[in-house]
Design a protein around this motif. Structure first.
Motif, PDB file in Angstrom:
ATOM      1  N   ARG A   1     -37.839 -45.093  -9.219  1.00 26.50           N
ATOM      2  CA  ARG A   1     -36.645 -45.656  -8.381  1.00 26.50           C
ATOM      3  C   ARG A   1     -37.372 -46.747  -7.246  1.00 26.50           C
ATOM      4  N   ASP A   2     -38.601 -46.163  -6.821  1.00 30.82           N
ATOM      5  CA  ASP A   2     -39.187 -46.897  -5.724  1.00 30.82           C
ATOM      6  C   ASP A   2     -39.734 -48.058  -6.275  1.00 30.82           C
ATOM      7  N   VAL A   3     -40.598 -47.901  -7.513  1.00 34.19           N
ATOM      8  CA  VAL A   3     -41.167 -49.183  -8.018  1.00 34.19           C
ATOM      9  C   VAL A   3     -40.272 -50.227  -8.623  1.00 34.19           C
ATOM     10  N   ALA A   4     -39.158 -49.585  -8.994  1.00 28.03           N
ATOM     11  CA  ALA A   4     -38.315 -50.608  -9.717  1.00 28.03           C
ATOM     12  C   ALA A   4     -36.993 -51.370  -8.829  1.00 28.03           C
ATOM     13  N   ARG A   5     -37.535 -51.433  -7.585  1.00 31.16           N
ATOM     14  CA  ARG A   5     -36.595 -51.939  -6.710  1.00 31.16           C
ATOM     15  C   ARG A   5     -36.815 -53.619  -7.026  1.00 31.16           C
ATOM     16  N   ASP A   6     -37.934 -54.014  -7.387  1.00 27.24           N
ATOM     17  CA  ASP A   6     -38.071 -55.332  -7.790  1.00 27.24           C
ATOM     18  C   ASP A   6     -37.701 -55.849  -8.981  1.00 27.24           C
ATOM     19  N   LYS A   7     -36.395 -56.729  -9.189  1.00 29.34           N
ATOM     20  CA  LYS A   7     -35.794 -56.742 -10.377  1.00 29.34           C
ATOM     21  C   LYS A   7     -36.548 -57.519 -11.626  1.00 29.34           C
ATOM     22  N   ARG A   8     -37.826 -58.034 -11.054  1.00 33.23           N
ATOM     23  CA  ARG A   8     -38.659 -58.759 -12.080  1.00 33.23           C
ATOM     24  C   ARG A   8     -39.658 -57.910 -12.859  1.00 33.23           C
ATOM     25  N   THR A   9     -39.476 -56.582 -12.615  1.00 32.91           N
ATOM     26  CA  THR A   9     -40.533 -55.759 -13.171  1.00 32.91           C
ATOM     27  C   THR A   9     -39.616 -54.795 -14.279  1.00 32.91           C
ATOM     28  N   ALA A  10     -40.656 -54.563 -15.253  1.00 28.01           N
ATOM     29  CA  ALA A  10     -40.255 -53.526 -16.484  1.00 28.01           C
ATOM     30  C   ALA A  10     -41.174 -52.277 -16.505  1.00 28.01           C
ATOM     31  N   ILE A  11     -40.456 -51.121 -16.939  1.00 29.67           N
ATOM     32  CA  ILE A  11     -41.270 -50.055 -17.095  1.00 29.67           C
ATOM     33  C   ILE A  11     -41.583 -49.481 -18.289  1.00 29.67           C
ATOM     34  N   THR A  12     -42.872 -49.291 -18.749  1.00 27.70           N
ATOM     35  CA  THR A  12     -43.346 -48.971 -20.197  1.00 27.70           C
ATOM     36  C   THR A  12     -43.580 -47.720 -20.213  1.00 27.70           C
ATOM     37  N   ILE A  13     -42.693 -46.640 -20.943  1.00 29.42           N
ATOM     38  CA  ILE A  13     -42.646 -45.200 -21.082  1.00 29.42           C
ATOM     39  C   ILE A  13     -43.530 -45.130 -22.546  1.00 29.42           C
ATOM     40  N   THR A  14     -44.543 -44.465 -22.330  1.00 32.38           N
ATOM     41  CA  THR A  14     -45.386 -44.201 -23.469  1.00 32.38           C
ATOM     42  C   THR A  14     -45.353 -42.794 -23.605  1.00 32.38           C
ATOM     43  N   GLY A  15     -44.831 -42.000 -24.607  1.00 32.20           N
ATOM     44  CA  GLY A  15     -44.931 -40.476 -24.998  1.00 32.20           C
ATOM     45  C   GLY A  15     -46.039 -40.421 -25.851  1.00 32.20           C
ATOM     46  N   SER A  16     -46.560 -39.340 -25.495  1.00 37.53           N
ATOM     47  CA  SER A  16     -47.811 -38.963 -26.354  1.00 37.53           C
ATOM     48  C   SER A  16     -47.955 -37.371 -26.414  1.00 37.53           C
ATOM     49  N   THR A  17     -48.701 -37.025 -27.552  1.00 37.55           N
ATOM     50  CA  THR A  17     -48.785 -35.639 -27.750  1.00 37.55           C
ATOM     51  C   THR A  17     -50.359 -35.221 -27.843  1.00 37.55           C
ATOM     52  N   ALA A  18     -50.859 -33.916 -27.891  1.00 36.75           N
ATOM     53  CA  ALA A  18     -52.108 -33.573 -27.979  1.00 36.75           C
ATOM     54  C   ALA A  18     -52.695 -34.078 -29.254  1.00 36.75           C
ATOM     55  N   PRO A  19     -53.966 -34.186 -29.118  1.00 35.43           N
ATOM     56  CA  PRO A  19     -54.796 -34.285 -30.605  1.00 35.43           C
ATOM     57  C   PRO A  19     -54.289 -33.399 -31.869  1.00 35.43           C
ATOM     58  N   THR A  20     -54.162 -31.982 -31.473  1.00 33.03           N
ATOM     59  CA  THR A  20     -53.913 -30.971 -32.254  1.00 33.03           C
ATOM     60  C   THR A  20     -52.783 -29.893 -32.001  1.00 33.03           C
ATOM     61  N   GLY A  21     -52.228 -29.504 -32.727  1.00 37.81           N
ATOM     62  CA  GLY A  21     -51.209 -28.448 -32.545  1.00 37.81           C
ATOM     63  C   GLY A  21     -49.908 -28.805 -31.932  1.00 37.81           C
ATOM     64  N   ASP A  22     -49.771 -30.043 -31.415  1.00 36.78           N
ATOM     65  CA  ASP A  22     -48.669 -30.531 -30.502  1.00 36.78           C
ATOM     66  C   ASP A  22     -47.769 -31.260 -31.447  1.00 36.78           C
ATOM     67  N   VAL A  23     -46.701 -30.617 -32.209  1.00 35.23           N
ATOM     68  CA  VAL A  23     -45.928 -31.294 -33.047  1.00 35.23           C
ATOM     69  C   VAL A  23     -44.345 -30.897 -32.809  1.00 35.23           C
ATOM     70  N   ASP A  24     -43.552 -31.617 -33.312  1.00 31.05           N
ATOM     71  CA  ASP A  24     -41.945 -31.158 -33.238  1.00 31.05           C
ATOM     72  C   ASP A  24     -41.973 -30.104 -34.161  1.00 31.05           C
ATOM     73  N   PRO A  25     -41.000 -28.931 -33.559  1.00 24.96           N
ATOM     74  CA  PRO A  25     -40.982 -27.709 -34.289  1.00 24.96           C
ATOM     75  C   PRO A  25     -40.155 -27.918 -35.306  1.00 24.96           C
ATOM     76  N   ARG A  26     -39.178 -28.710 -35.412  1.00 24.30           N
ATOM     77  CA  ARG A  26     -38.358 -28.735 -36.612  1.00 24.30           C
ATOM     78  C   ARG A  26     -38.894 -29.691 -37.665  1.00 24.30           C
ATOM     79  N   THR A  27     -39.718 -30.663 -37.446  1.00 26.62           N
ATOM     80  CA  THR A  27     -40.022 -31.873 -38.556  1.00 26.62           C
ATOM     81  C   THR A  27     -41.574 -31.653 -38.749  1.00 26.62           C
ATOM     82  N   GLY A  28     -42.381 -31.101 -37.781  1.00 30.09           N
ATOM     83  CA  GLY A  28     -43.664 -31.063 -37.920  1.00 30.09           C
ATOM     84  C   GLY A  28     -44.474 -32.316 -37.668  1.00 30.09           C
ATOM     85  N   SER A  29     -43.659 -33.164 -36.869  1.00 27.24           N
ATOM     86  CA  SER A  29     -44.386 -34.547 -36.579  1.00 27.24           C
ATOM     87  C   SER A  29     -44.862 -34.640 -34.982  1.00 27.24           C
TER      88      SER A  29
END
Length: 180
Positions: A95-123
Protein backbone atom coordinates in the motif's frame (compact mmCIF):
# COMPACT_ATOMS: atom_id res chain seq x y z
CA UNK A 1 55.47 -16.65 -78.67
CA UNK A 2 53.77 -13.74 -76.97
CA UNK A 3 50.13 -13.79 -76.10
CA UNK A 4 48.17 -11.66 -78.51
CA UNK A 5 44.78 -10.17 -77.76
CA UNK A 6 42.03 -11.90 -79.60
CA UNK A 7 38.30 -11.20 -79.49
CA UNK A 8 37.90 -14.20 -77.15
CA UNK A 9 40.33 -12.81 -74.57
CA UNK A 10 38.37 -9.65 -73.77
CA UNK A 11 36.86 -11.34 -70.65
CA UNK A 12 40.29 -11.54 -69.07
CA UNK A 13 40.73 -7.76 -69.07
CA UNK A 14 39.98 -6.11 -65.70
CA UNK A 15 36.65 -4.26 -65.58
CA UNK A 16 36.68 -0.48 -65.76
CA UNK A 17 34.79 -0.10 -62.45
CA UNK A 18 35.87 -1.51 -59.12
CA UNK A 19 33.70 -4.22 -57.58
CA UNK A 20 33.39 -2.34 -54.28
CA UNK A 21 31.76 0.60 -56.08
CA UNK A 22 28.99 -1.61 -57.44
CA UNK A 23 28.43 -3.12 -53.98
CA UNK A 24 28.28 0.35 -52.43
CA UNK A 25 25.72 1.47 -55.00
CA UNK A 26 23.55 -1.59 -54.28
CA UNK A 27 23.75 -0.90 -50.55
CA UNK A 28 22.82 2.77 -51.05
CA UNK A 29 19.79 1.79 -53.15
CA UNK A 30 18.61 -0.65 -50.49
CA UNK A 31 18.94 2.07 -47.84
CA UNK A 32 17.02 4.57 -49.96
CA UNK A 33 14.33 1.95 -50.55
CA UNK A 34 14.02 1.33 -46.81
CA UNK A 35 13.57 5.05 -46.09
CA UNK A 36 10.98 5.33 -48.87
CA UNK A 37 9.12 2.42 -47.26
CA UNK A 38 9.19 4.14 -43.86
CA UNK A 39 8.03 7.44 -45.36
CA UNK A 40 5.20 5.74 -47.26
CA UNK A 41 3.96 4.08 -44.09
CA UNK A 42 4.33 7.14 -41.90
CA UNK A 43 0.59 7.33 -41.31
CA UNK A 44 0.20 3.55 -40.96
CA UNK A 45 -0.04 1.70 -37.67
CA UNK A 46 3.58 1.53 -36.52
CA UNK A 47 3.08 -1.57 -34.40
CA UNK A 48 1.73 -3.48 -37.41
CA UNK A 49 4.51 -2.15 -39.65
CA UNK A 50 7.27 -3.20 -37.27
CA UNK A 51 5.61 -6.56 -36.66
CA UNK A 52 5.52 -7.11 -40.43
CA UNK A 53 9.20 -6.16 -40.79
CA UNK A 54 10.16 -8.48 -37.92
CA UNK A 55 8.11 -11.27 -39.46
CA UNK A 56 9.70 -10.68 -42.87
CA UNK A 57 13.18 -11.02 -41.43
CA UNK A 58 12.23 -13.98 -39.23
CA UNK A 59 12.71 -12.14 -35.93
CA UNK A 60 10.47 -12.98 -33.00
CA UNK A 61 8.58 -10.23 -31.22
CA UNK A 62 10.53 -8.69 -28.35
CA UNK A 63 9.58 -9.70 -24.83
CA UNK A 64 7.71 -7.12 -22.80
CA UNK A 65 9.98 -4.90 -20.77
CA UNK A 66 9.89 -5.49 -17.05
CA UNK A 67 9.58 -2.49 -14.79
CA UNK A 68 12.93 -1.46 -13.33
CA UNK A 69 12.85 -2.58 -9.69
CA UNK A 70 13.36 0.15 -7.10
CA UNK A 71 12.22 -1.66 -3.92
CA UNK A 72 11.79 -5.28 -2.86
CA UNK A 73 10.02 -7.23 -0.12
CA UNK A 74 9.79 -10.93 0.64
CA UNK A 75 7.16 -13.10 2.30
CA UNK A 76 8.84 -15.97 4.19
CA UNK A 77 7.43 -18.50 6.62
CA UNK A 78 5.70 -20.85 4.21
CA UNK A 79 5.32 -24.43 5.40
CA UNK A 80 6.37 -27.06 2.85
CA UNK A 81 3.51 -27.61 0.41
CA UNK A 82 1.52 -24.62 1.69
CA UNK A 83 0.50 -21.37 0.02
CA UNK A 84 -0.66 -19.69 3.26
CA UNK A 85 1.42 -17.12 5.17
CA UNK A 86 0.95 -14.01 7.29
CA UNK A 87 0.53 -11.16 4.79
CA UNK A 88 -0.29 -8.18 7.07
CA UNK A 89 3.17 -6.59 6.79
CA UNK A 90 3.27 -7.26 3.03
CA UNK A 91 -0.09 -5.55 2.48
CA UNK A 92 1.07 -2.48 4.43
CA UNK A 93 4.34 -2.39 2.43
CA UNK A 94 2.52 -2.70 -0.91
CA UNK A 95 0.00 0.00 0.00
CA UNK A 96 2.88 2.36 0.82
CA UNK A 97 5.01 1.73 -2.29
CA UNK A 98 2.04 1.64 -4.68
CA UNK A 99 0.94 5.19 -3.94
CA UNK A 100 2.74 6.31 -7.10
CA UNK A 101 0.45 5.30 -9.98
CA UNK A 102 3.46 4.96 -12.32
CA UNK A 103 4.65 1.81 -10.57
CA UNK A 104 3.89 -1.89 -10.96
CA UNK A 105 4.53 -4.73 -8.52
CA UNK A 106 6.02 -8.00 -9.74
CA UNK A 107 5.06 -10.92 -7.50
CA UNK A 108 7.31 -13.97 -7.90
CA UNK A 109 6.19 -17.16 -6.17
CA UNK A 110 8.87 -19.76 -5.53
CA UNK A 111 9.44 -23.09 -3.84
CA UNK A 112 12.34 -24.76 -2.08
CA UNK A 113 14.69 -26.83 -4.28
CA UNK A 114 13.46 -30.16 -2.88
CA UNK A 115 10.33 -31.48 -1.19
CA UNK A 116 8.26 -28.31 -1.58
CA UNK A 117 5.42 -29.32 -3.94
CA UNK A 118 1.68 -28.92 -4.22
CA UNK A 119 0.13 -31.79 -2.18
CA UNK A 120 -2.63 -32.50 -4.74
CA UNK A 121 -0.56 -32.44 -7.94
CA UNK A 122 3.02 -32.98 -6.76
CA UNK A 123 4.11 -29.94 -8.81
CA UNK A 124 6.50 -27.28 -7.52
CA UNK A 125 5.45 -24.89 -10.31
CA UNK A 126 1.77 -25.07 -9.32
CA UNK A 127 2.65 -24.40 -5.67
CA UNK A 128 4.81 -21.41 -6.69
CA UNK A 129 1.92 -20.05 -8.79
CA UNK A 130 -0.52 -20.60 -5.89
CA UNK A 131 1.75 -18.63 -3.56
CA UNK A 132 1.99 -15.73 -6.01
CA UNK A 133 -1.79 -15.76 -6.62
CA UNK A 134 -2.52 -15.83 -2.88
CA UNK A 135 -0.39 -12.72 -2.30
CA UNK A 136 -1.92 -10.95 -5.32
CA UNK A 137 -5.46 -11.79 -4.19
CA UNK A 138 -4.73 -10.42 -0.71
CA UNK A 139 -3.33 -7.16 -2.15
CA UNK A 140 -6.38 -6.70 -4.38
CA UNK A 141 -8.88 -7.68 -1.66
CA UNK A 142 -7.37 -5.16 0.77
CA UNK A 143 -7.32 -2.51 -1.98
CA UNK A 144 -3.58 -2.06 -1.57
CA UNK A 145 -2.89 -2.28 -5.34
CA UNK A 146 -5.03 -2.26 -8.47
CA UNK A 147 -4.96 -5.65 -10.26
CA UNK A 148 -3.81 -4.07 -13.53
CA UNK A 149 -0.57 -3.02 -11.80
CA UNK A 150 0.38 -6.57 -10.74
CA UNK A 151 2.68 -8.91 -12.68
CA UNK A 152 2.78 -12.56 -11.57
CA UNK A 153 5.80 -14.82 -12.08
CA UNK A 154 7.01 -18.16 -10.74
CA UNK A 155 10.47 -19.47 -9.87
CA UNK A 156 10.16 -23.05 -8.63
CA UNK A 157 13.20 -24.53 -6.95
CA UNK A 158 14.58 -21.23 -5.67
CA UNK A 159 13.46 -20.71 -2.03
CA UNK A 160 10.29 -21.14 -0.01
CA UNK A 161 9.07 -17.53 -0.36
CA UNK A 162 7.27 -14.93 -2.44
CA UNK A 163 9.29 -11.94 -3.61
CA UNK A 164 7.65 -8.63 -4.40
CA UNK A 165 9.47 -5.94 -6.35
CA UNK A 166 8.06 -2.53 -7.17
CA UNK A 167 9.31 -0.79 -10.26
CA UNK A 168 8.68 2.20 -12.46
CA UNK A 169 6.40 1.10 -15.29
CA UNK A 170 5.85 4.46 -17.00
CA UNK A 171 3.22 7.13 -16.94
CA UNK A 172 -0.36 5.86 -16.95
CA UNK A 173 -2.28 6.41 -20.17
CA UNK A 174 -4.59 9.41 -20.04
CA UNK A 175 -8.15 9.05 -21.33
CA UNK A 176 -8.76 10.60 -24.74
CA UNK A 177 -9.44 14.33 -24.46
CA UNK A 178 -7.99 14.59 -20.92
CA UNK A 179 -5.81 17.75 -20.82
CA UNK A 180 -3.75 16.48 -17.85
Amino acid sequence: MSAALTPDSWDEIAPARSVWLITLADLALLLVGFFVLLQAHREADRARLFAGLRNGFGVEAPAPIDPMAVARARVDGYAPGSADADLAATIAWARDVARDKRTAITITGSTAPTGDVDPRTGSAAILAADRARTVAAALVAQRAVSPDRLILRIAPGHRRAVTLSVGFAGDPELPAGDPQ
